[in-house]
Design an enzyme around this catalytic site. Structure first.
Site, mmCIF file in Angstrom:
data_model
loop_
_atom_site.group_PDB
_atom_site.id
_atom_site.type_symbol
_atom_site.label_atom_id
_atom_site.label_comp_id
_atom_site.label_asym_id
_atom_site.label_seq_id
_atom_site.Cartn_x
_atom_site.Cartn_y
_atom_site.Cartn_z
ATOM 1 N N ARG A 1 30.216 12.039 -25.073
ATOM 2 C CA ARG A 1 29.280 11.488 -26.077
ATOM 3 C C ARG A 1 29.486 12.166 -27.438
ATOM 4 N NH1 ARG A 1 23.407 11.721 -27.332
ATOM 5 N NH2 ARG A 1 22.643 9.609 -27.691
ATOM 6 N N ILE B 1 22.527 5.582 -32.130
ATOM 7 C CA ILE B 1 23.137 5.598 -30.802
ATOM 8 C C ILE B 1 21.946 5.824 -29.862
ATOM 9 C CG2 ILE B 1 23.700 8.073 -31.064
ATOM 10 C CD1 ILE B 1 26.040 7.700 -29.147
ATOM 11 N N SER B 2 21.817 4.987 -28.817
ATOM 12 C CA SER B 2 20.633 5.073 -27.958
ATOM 13 C C SER B 2 20.591 6.409 -27.212
ATOM 14 C CB SER B 2 20.640 3.931 -26.939
ATOM 15 O OG SER B 2 20.589 2.686 -27.582
ATOM 16 N N GLN B 3 19.371 6.782 -26.825
ATOM 17 C CA GLN B 3 19.146 7.985 -26.013
ATOM 18 C C GLN B 3 19.898 7.827 -24.684
ATOM 19 O OE1 GLN B 3 14.954 8.385 -25.402
ATOM 20 N NE2 GLN B 3 15.187 9.968 -23.849
#
Ligand code: SAM
Length: 219
Positions: A38, A64-66
């Site tokens: 990530r 950017i999503s959790q």
């Protein structure tokens, strides 16, 4: 050149442990999250943030999503290695990279041109091969459907009818639906030509889905 070192892998293992503790059970999803670096989606100075279970700005007012959200949506999709998947909202390309760990048949569409271009460059540099598209994905990508699974990674004001029509029999749509402040995660399963089941899960906070069946429609 971005590197994926032993300490990065350790940070990912710790993240996956947290996701297990928060209830994620799908081993394919957990393995995919453990496999995708990530921190490649972050500027170098933000290494620590890359492995926190938090959303993070990616420019253009988007995020950017959790990791938990990525894991939760992916788990709801009940992904199989043969699935043909449509993702609406490519963003950084992280969710797409997670999907690609499970199936090679991923179609992803992004509305924001600079983000689309950046994600495309990222996929090329990392030898990843999703089918990438630029444009309004709020009504799906009918020309390439139907799909086994559709995932919407932006908050929608309602369930676009055109999306459910692009599902194969037994296909699944995962979409957050609500107002600007909070959206309920929904799983729609196509059980027949005109039959669908709807399951409701917890609330999340996404950036808005824009476009014809999104918030641009003024609904
Ligand atoms: N999946 C992304 C990731 O892994 O980084 C996170 C996406 S971000 C929460 C939502 C994305 O949806 C934004 O990049 C936004 O530009 C995009 N978006 C919003 N409306 C859209 C639409 N109608 N069609 C395609 N993309 C859209």
């Amino acid at each position: 050149m971005q590197t994926d070192l032993y300490r990065h892998k350790g940070m990912r293992r710790a993240l996956v442990k947290q996701l297990r503790e928060k209830g994620i059970r799908d081993e394919r999803v957990l393995a995919a999250i453990e496999a995708v670096p990530r921190h490649f989606f972050f500027e170098g100075a933000f290494l620590e943030q890359a492995y926190e279970d938090k959303a993070f700005p990616i420019g253009e007012g988007q995020t950017i999503s959790q990791p938990y959200t990525v894991a939760f949506q992916s788990e709801l999709l009940k992904l199989k290695p043969t699935d043909k998947v449509l993702e609406i909202g490519t963003g950084s390309g992280y969710q797409c990279s997670v999907l690609l760990q499970i199936t090679p048949h991923v179609y992803t569409i992004e509305y924001n041109r600079p983000l689309y271009e950046k994600a495309k460059r990222f996929f090329k540099a990392h030898h990843l091969h999703p089918h990438t598209f630029h444009g309004d994905g709020s009504e799906g990508l009918p020309g390439y459907g139907p799909y086994d699974k559709i995932i919407v990674t932006a908050g929608a004001p309602g369930i676009p009818k055109s999306l459910v029509k692009q599902l194969k029999p037994d296909g699944i749509l995962v979409i957050p639906v609500g107002d600007e402040k909070s959206q309920k995660m929904l799983r729609i399963t196509r059980t027949g030509e005109n039959d669908f089941t709807k399951e409701e899960f917890s609330n999340f906070k996404f950036v808005p889905l824009l476009g014809k069946s999104g918030w641009d429609a003024g609904v």
